[in-house]
Write a protein that holds these residues in place. Structure first.
Motif, mmCIF file in Angstrom:
data_model
loop_
_atom_site.group_PDB
_atom_site.id
_atom_site.type_symbol
_atom_site.label_atom_id
_atom_site.label_comp_id
_atom_site.label_asym_id
_atom_site.label_seq_id
_atom_site.Cartn_x
_atom_site.Cartn_y
_atom_site.Cartn_z
ATOM 1 N N ASN A 80 8.352 9.026 4.287
ATOM 2 C CA ASN A 80 8.627 9.284 5.615
ATOM 3 C C ASN A 80 10.133 9.626 5.981
ATOM 4 O O ASN A 80 10.518 10.557 6.489
ATOM 5 N N LYS A 108 4.657 8.494 19.032
ATOM 6 C CA LYS A 108 3.695 8.694 18.059
ATOM 7 C C LYS A 108 2.501 7.996 18.653
ATOM 8 O O LYS A 108 2.503 6.560 18.421
ATOM 9 N N PHE A 115 11.646 12.536 7.774
ATOM 10 C CA PHE A 115 12.495 12.517 9.094
ATOM 11 C C PHE A 115 13.910 13.001 8.787
ATOM 12 O O PHE A 115 14.361 13.984 9.619
ATOM 13 N N ARG A 120 6.216 -1.836 15.578
ATOM 14 C CA ARG A 120 5.685 -0.556 15.085
ATOM 15 C C ARG A 120 4.107 -0.910 14.417
ATOM 16 O O ARG A 120 3.185 -0.483 14.837
ATOM 17 N N TRP A 121 4.240 -1.714 13.510
ATOM 18 C CA TRP A 121 2.982 -2.212 12.728
ATOM 19 C C TRP A 121 1.904 -2.958 13.411
ATOM 20 O O TRP A 121 0.800 -3.109 13.260
ATOM 21 N N GLU A 169 7.681 -5.634 12.107
ATOM 22 C CA GLU A 169 8.340 -4.707 12.829
ATOM 23 C C GLU A 169 7.267 -4.601 14.068
ATOM 24 O O GLU A 169 5.996 -4.138 13.565
ATOM 25 N N GLN A 183 12.219 6.387 17.392
ATOM 26 C CA GLN A 183 10.717 6.816 17.334
ATOM 27 C C GLN A 183 10.011 5.555 17.219
ATOM 28 O O GLN A 183 10.639 4.382 16.953
ATOM 29 N N ASP A 184 9.055 5.711 17.798
ATOM 30 C CA ASP A 184 7.866 4.743 17.748
ATOM 31 C C ASP A 184 7.458 4.310 19.109
ATOM 32 O O ASP A 184 6.371 3.667 19.418
ATOM 33 N N ASP A 186 -0.320 6.892 7.749
ATOM 34 C CA ASP A 186 1.190 7.111 8.293
ATOM 35 C C ASP A 186 2.125 7.352 7.139
ATOM 36 O O ASP A 186 2.860 8.284 7.186
ATOM 37 N N ARG A 187 2.126 6.648 6.114
ATOM 38 C CA ARG A 187 2.986 6.777 4.877
ATOM 39 C C ARG A 187 2.053 7.033 3.971
ATOM 40 O O ARG A 187 1.212 6.829 3.579
ATOM 41 N N TRP A 207 14.951 0.579 6.952
ATOM 42 C CA TRP A 207 13.836 0.017 8.119
ATOM 43 C C TRP A 207 14.432 -1.427 8.435
ATOM 44 O O TRP A 207 13.495 -1.862 9.068
ATOM 45 N N ASP A 245 10.302 4.948 1.224
ATOM 46 C CA ASP A 245 9.317 5.309 2.194
ATOM 47 C C ASP A 245 9.333 6.964 2.128
ATOM 48 O O ASP A 245 10.228 7.552 2.758
ATOM 49 N N ASN A 285 14.605 4.898 13.614
ATOM 50 C CA ASN A 285 13.332 4.578 14.401
ATOM 51 C C ASN A 285 13.899 3.404 15.302
ATOM 52 O O ASN A 285 15.351 3.316 15.534
HETATM 53 C C1 BGC Z 1 6.910 4.876 10.082
HETATM 54 C C2 BGC Z 1 7.692 4.779 11.353
HETATM 55 C C3 BGC Z 1 8.121 3.286 11.314
HETATM 56 C C4 BGC Z 1 8.992 3.102 9.868
HETATM 57 C C5 BGC Z 1 9.506 1.668 9.571
HETATM 58 C C6 BGC Z 1 7.592 4.825 8.894
HETATM 59 O O1 BGC Z 1 7.334 5.148 7.779
HETATM 60 O O2 BGC Z 1 6.446 6.242 10.080
HETATM 61 O O3 BGC Z 1 6.915 4.786 12.327
HETATM 62 O O4 BGC Z 1 9.241 2.990 12.086
HETATM 63 O O5 BGC Z 1 8.194 3.675 8.776
HETATM 64 O O6 BGC Z 1 8.472 0.704 9.349
#
Ligand code: BGC
Length: 396
Positions: free
Chosen positions: A197, A327, A201, A73-74, A71, A306-307, A147-148, A251, A195, A281
């Motif tokens: 998060n 973010k 969310f 994001r990471w 992804e 998001q991201d 983050d998580r 995800w 997750d 996301n």
């Molecule tokens: C993160 C997001 C990310 C999602 C999938 C979440 O824990 O906060 O930024 O899009 O995981 O990887």
């Protein structure tokens, strides 16, 4: 909270952190757990004139574990860590778990064997990561969830995060602000239940959307569980779990496409037309947006994300995704490494609150998020220096 945040930023600006930040060269290829030979990983040894007390000779100072390279994001987090670390004296190594808790544990063992004092980890699966965190804690290593949250374990010391409930609230609010009329079909999607998060969310989004479902602005299109709970303002975790079971993307953009296709196939005409979509996301938002665009009975959609992934910024410029929640990963990296260095210096890091992980209240440092759409995409992401204008087309 703001005061604390400002202070930590000030520390960065004084250059204090840049003097001691870990060495991890800008072009370093972070290795993946499956690669046990560590090929492609570079470590930079501490400078001879390192004057800190925490001598790290012969060992690694900070280990960083991210959930997946699949992804953007990471991958972005990896890049931002490397940018922040390029000029510093402590040693670090970044490993990816590639969506596997077994890899994650192996990564922790690898880093422990290299002598880390601090582990910064964003877990693939919050509960399953407890064993990996425990393996580090058993060696006296300080564990920082990144983050998580690492859940259901006492083996986590700190948590550096964005305000994830605010992310969901911003997504829900965007749909509310762009809703015209009533009985608007609302398609709900969520992240992976492994997750923590994903729950935060959804909780944030539900808190804003639920009153608008109750007053008839929206009609839930794709979750009988959500419909059954539409009169409930605050959901328990179990209730959220039952809804998320019907609408999870895990995800995974491909899983998101499959879900969206199934939902659109079973939706009647009254659930087509102009619709609203809660996408958790950017990766899933693009897939879901493409799937909805391909349905000729969908006349328009408003979709969240998001991201601020680059591909989604282009989607926003092109009018294919409505918004994203930005973010600023530079900020998260700054907070995580600032915390690590404070601990390496033998001090106690500042925190702004705490999160209950099911086993303890974890002291946390939390940062704010920014809503981005076509109106402010240039100001927030280009003018701020986060991305280069040349990386996009159609920017005015
Ligand atoms: C993160 C997001 C990310 C999602 C999938 C979440 O824990 O906060 O930024 O899009 O995981 O990887």
């Amino acid at each position: 909270m703001l005061e604390v945040i400002k202070r930590s930023r000030l520390l960065m600006m004084t250059g204090l952190l840049s003097v001691v930040l870990a060495g991890c060269s800008g072009d370093t290829e972070a290795n993946v757990a499956e690669e046990t030979d560590n090929e492609g990983t570079e470590e930079v040894e501490p400078d001879a004139e390192d004057t800190t007390d925490e001598e790290s000779e012969g060992g690694l100072d900070v280990g960083i574990i991210l959930p997946t390279r699949d992804e953007p994001r990471w991958v972005q987090d990896e890049q931002r860590f490397m940018d922040a670390l390029s000029d510093s004296d402590y040693t670090t190594e970044i490993l990816f778990s590639q969506g596997s808790s077994a890899n994650e544990l192996q990564n922790v063992e690898t880093l422990v064997s290299k002598g880390i004092d601090i582990l910064i980890m964003s877990p693939h699966d919050g509960d399953a990561a407890g064993a990996a965190a425990q393996a580090a804690a058993d060696e006296g290593i300080t564990v920082i969830a990144y983050d998580r949250l690492i859940t259901s374990t006492k083996a986590v010391d700190y948590y550096v995060t964005f305000d994830s409930v605010a992310v969901g609230e911003a997504q829900g609010q965007y749909l509310v602000d762009n809703a015209e009329g009533s009985d608007i079909p609302l398609y709900l999607y969520a992240g992976a239940s492994s997750d923590n998060n994903a729950f935060l969310f959804f909780e944030g989004a539900w808190s804003v959307l639920q009153p608008k479902i109750e007053d008839g602005t929206f009609v839930i299109a794709n979750s009988s569980e959500a419909e059954a709970l539409s009169g409930t303002a605050e959901l328990t975790r179990d209730e959220m779990g039952s809804i998320m079971g019907q609408i999870t993307t895990n995800w995974d953009p491909n899983e998101a496409i499959n879900r969206a296709q199934t939902h659109l196939t079973s939706a009647g005409d009254d659930l087509k037309g102009d619709v609203a979509i809660l996408a958790p996301n950017d990766g899933t938002a693009r897939s879901i947006a493409d799937t909805f665009s391909a349905d000729s009975d969908i006349t328009s959609y408003v979709i969240t994300g998001q991201d601020a992934e680059m591909a989604s910024i282009q989607y926003i410029i092109d009018g294919k995704q409505s918004m994203t929640v930005f973010k600023d990963v530079r900020r998260l990296v700054e907070d995580a490494m600032g915390m690590a260095i404070t601990i390496l210096d033998g001090d106690t890091p500042e925190t702004t609150g705490s999160y209950d992980n099911g086993a303890k209240d974890v002291e946390a440092m939390q940062s704010e998020v920014i809503v981005v759409n076509q109106d402010n995409v240039k100001a927030e992401l280009i003018d701020s220096g986060y991305y280069e204008a040349s990386e996009f087309t159609g920017l005015d």
